[in-house]
Scaffold this active site. Structure first.
Site, PDB file in Angstrom:
ATOM      1  N   LYS A 141      24.576  37.031  27.404  1.00 11.51           N
ATOM      2  CA  LYS A 141      24.429  36.080  28.645  1.00 11.51           C
ATOM      3  C   LYS A 141      23.974  35.817  30.508  1.00 11.51           C
ATOM      4  CE  LYS A 141      28.487  35.066  31.482  1.00 11.51           C
ATOM      5  NZ  LYS A 141      29.982  35.035  32.024  1.00 11.51           N
TER       6      LYS A 141
ATOM      7  N   LYS B  61      24.364  38.795  41.769  1.00  9.21           N
ATOM      8  CA  LYS B  61      24.663  39.060  40.403  1.00  9.21           C
ATOM      9  C   LYS B  61      23.614  39.557  39.342  1.00  9.21           C
ATOM     10  CE  LYS B  61      26.989  41.005  36.606  1.00  9.21           C
ATOM     11  NZ  LYS B  61      28.027  39.958  36.140  1.00  9.21           N
TER      12      LYS B  61
ATOM     13  N   THR C 225      31.080  35.587  36.020  1.00  9.26           N
ATOM     14  CA  THR C 225      29.483  36.057  35.948  1.00  9.26           C
ATOM     15  C   THR C 225      29.188  34.829  35.728  1.00  9.26           C
ATOM     16  OG1 THR C 225      29.591  38.371  36.284  1.00  9.26           O
ATOM     17  CG2 THR C 225      26.967  36.731  35.684  1.00  9.26           C
TER      18      THR C 225
END
Length: 307
Positions: free
Chosen positions: A246, A171, A96
């Site tokens: 994050k 995502k 990611t």
């Protein structure tokens, strides 16, 4: 596809994913900087390589699962992965990372004569182990078609979201929804505690009413209503708070760059950043309920559970 898969990054997510490829009949040559992780994967059937370059040399496809975009780009370019791979190798990055970094990785792969797909995942460690991950893929249609058998061996669903970087875009949008939802569910439980409402009563109502969501019915932030949720094991991570921080940071950066008024997303990013840097460093992201209690002045025991 069949044949040999080079796999770089054998951590909590990458390790089980590589093992599932082995179970599906692929020859998997893997590498990780951490010797213990490499050894664990080798015990489960992954062939251990001495370097990342060795892992990809001769592979039909390469899967990477790394902490950040800078690691992906460094390995692709300076680390020699693109140069070591045979012409036309399919590179599938499941990390990611920032959308811009994903697009840069695509461009570097194409310039080196390869195909590329950004394919971040949702489902956490449990999904990686059970091969029930959802993949959000970005890249051209041919690359996605080539990757589908690999993704099917590691997960239950793969969605082609668009061109380069579209998987990463999906995502961070998905995880912004998840982060905001978990905070909302946590605040509701703390409010319910203050009003004398039991966790089970609130769950029984909200889980079958308009408050129903994944953060409530699968990853419930309080012990009791959902057996197997991280709250039942003292918030030991399935999806760790620093990883949520994050992802929300990536979403916040994208929102600012795009001029999107994402007030709740930006607030969720700040809350998770503070939680991950403090008491939540080693906790599941659902442990944010403890931070809500603390800020609310609600009495707790030493574990952050209502006293």
């Amino acid at each position: 596809m069949s044949g040999t898969i080079g796999f770089v990054g054998l951590g909590h997510m990458g390790g089980p994913m590589a093992v599932n490829l082995v179970k599906a009949g692929y020859r998997v040559v893997g590498y990780d900087l951490v010797p213990e992780l490499l050894a664990a994967a080798a015990d489960a059937g992954v062939e251990a390589a001495a370097s990342a370059v060795e892992a990809v040399a001769g592979a039909d496809a390469v899967v990477t699962m790394l902490p950040a975009g800078r690691h992906v780009l460094a390995l692709y370019r300076d680390g020699g992965l693109l140069a070591a791979a045979r012409p036309g190798t399919l590179f599938v990055d499941c990390s990611t990372i920032d959308v811009a970094d994903a697009r840069a990785a695509h461009e570097a792969a194409r310039a080196a004569g390869h195909r590329a797909l950004d394919a971040p995942v949702s489902g956490g460690v449990v999904g990686a182990e059970a091969a029930t991950l959802t993949f959000m893929a970005g890249g051209d249609a041919d690359a996605f078609t080539r990757a589908e058998p690999l993704l099917a061996a590691m997960g239950k669903k793969a969605v082609h979201c668009g061109d380069a970087g579209a998987g990463q875009a999906a995502k961070i949008c998905n995880n912004m929804i998840l982060g905001i939802s978990m905070i909302a569910v946590s605040e509701a439980f703390v409010l319910g505690e203050s009003l004398g409402l039991s966790h089970q009563a609130l769950y029984d109502v909200a889980s079958t009413a308009s408050g129903q969501c994944w953060a409530l019915t699968v990853n419930c932030p309080v012990p009791g209503p959902v057996p197997g949720s991280p709250a039942e094991r003292d918030y030991r991570p399935g999806f760790a708070a620093p990883l949520m921080a994050k992802d929300l940071g990536l979403a916040a950066n994208a929102a600012r760059a795009g001029g999107v008024d994402a007030e709740l997303g930006l607030r969720a990013a700040r809350m998770y950043a503070e939680f991950a840097e403090g008491t939540g460093a080693g906790q599941d992201f659902s442990g944010i309920v403890r931070a809500v209690r603390q800020r609310s002045g609600r009495p707790t025991d030493q574990n952050g559970t209502p006293a």
